[in-house]
Scaffold this active site. Structure first.
Site, mmCIF file in Angstrom:
data_model
loop_
_atom_site.group_PDB
_atom_site.id
_atom_site.type_symbol
_atom_site.label_atom_id
_atom_site.label_comp_id
_atom_site.label_asym_id
_atom_site.label_seq_id
_atom_site.Cartn_x
_atom_site.Cartn_y
_atom_site.Cartn_z
ATOM 1 N N ASP A 8 130.407 18.922 -3.646
ATOM 2 C CA ASP A 8 130.550 19.086 -4.830
ATOM 3 C C ASP A 8 131.874 19.817 -4.900
ATOM 4 O OD1 ASP A 8 129.741 19.816 -7.797
ATOM 5 O OD2 ASP A 8 130.042 21.837 -7.007
ATOM 6 N N ASP A 10 133.727 21.404 -8.525
ATOM 7 C CA ASP A 10 133.936 22.763 -9.224
ATOM 8 C C ASP A 10 132.620 23.658 -8.876
ATOM 9 O OD1 ASP A 10 134.572 20.504 -10.823
ATOM 10 O OD2 ASP A 10 135.535 22.166 -11.952
ATOM 11 N N ASP A 201 126.707 23.731 -5.492
ATOM 12 C CA ASP A 201 126.508 25.191 -6.189
ATOM 13 C C ASP A 201 125.618 25.095 -7.167
ATOM 14 O OD1 ASP A 201 128.114 23.552 -8.256
ATOM 15 O OD2 ASP A 201 128.785 25.628 -8.978
#
Ligand SMILES: O=C(O)COP(=O)(O)O
Ligand SMILES: [Mg+2]
Length: 255
Positions: A8, A10, A201
């Site tokens: 991922d 961001d 995240d």
């Protein structure tokens, strides 16, 4: 036997919230609205820049919903157009979608100008990517951020070359948590689900991985806050990228 690591962007590879908040502030100021603090912006990251703008405008009371439905196409004749307009009026839509589309044109420029200015790689990212490349793992970015911004960030932070593939929020007709984004990467690498691992995240990342039948680890430094539990819990929590050995990733990916 290839091993595939999917990252991922961001909140996992980079802390991008400061410059997203800056760009949003630029856009809101032009609309005569006050800026939003970074902590609040953090909670809106994860579905792409356009969705974030929708959430901000909804929060400001400018939109009634963060993702307004576009009006019906007007059709070819005046009667079609009148019918479409009537349907939009009855459904109470059209205005919000047009407003978001207009604000997005400005935000896309503001964000392009800020993109890479105040973001930073999380500690250990560059070294981990180098270790993984040395061991021959195939690496991809799986982000909901629009492709042009994702590429700008990867280049500005000097890690674009580390990745064989970027699947962005506008690369396919769907985005995370749709497992199609994982399938797309697996197909590109000619790999099976049990050869891949997603490091992310958010709950979105866990759900994407689970739906695609691949392993998933979550960093603790990301944006969503809180720790997803139960069915949304990851296979492993990461406190620091220095603790991640490519061999361990490969073992999980191949296990
Ligand atoms: O909201 C975004 O810009 C994208 O977020 P992601 O990289 O965590 O998918
Ligand atoms: Mg994320």
């Amino acid at each position: 036997m290839p091993s595939v690591l999917l990252f991922d962007l961001d909140g996992t590879l980079m802390d991008t919230a400061p410059e997203i908040a800056d760009a949003l502030g630029d856009t809101l100021a032009r609309l005569g609205l006050p800026p939003v603090d970074e902590a609040r912006v953090r909670g809106w990251i994860g579905d792409g820049a356009r969705a974030l703008l929708g959430k901000a405008l909804c929060d400001a009371g400018v939109l009634s919903t963060p993702s307004p439905v576009a009006p019906h196409p007007a059709g070819d004749t005046a009667a079609d157009a009148a019918g479409a307009a009537r349907r939009d009026l009855t459904a109470g839509r059209g205005g919000d979608a047009a407003l978001l589309a207009q604000a997005w044109r400005g935000f896309a420029v503001d964000y392009a100008l800020r993109c890479g200015s105040r973001s930073r790689l999380f500690p250990g990212v560059a070294a981990l990517l180098a270790r993984c490349r040395e061991r021959g793992l195939r690496l991809a970015v799986l982000t909901n951020k629009e492709g042009r911004f994702a590429h700008q960030l990867l280049v500005r932070h000097g890690i674009a070359e580390a990745f064989d593939l970027v699947v962005a929020g506008d690369s396919l007709p769907v985005r995370k948590p749709d497992p199609a984004v994982v399938h797309h990467a697996l197909q590109a690498f000619d790999a099976e689900p049990d050869q891949a691992l997603l490091i992310g995240d958010s709950v979105t990342d866990v759900r994407t991985a689970r739906a695609a039948g691949i392993g998933v680890w979550l960093v603790r430094h990301g944006y969503p806050g809180g720790e997803p539990a139960g069915a949304d819990a990851p296979d492993r929590w990461l406190d620091h990228f220095d603790a991640v050995e490519p061999e361990a990733c490969a073992r999980v990916a191949i296990a």
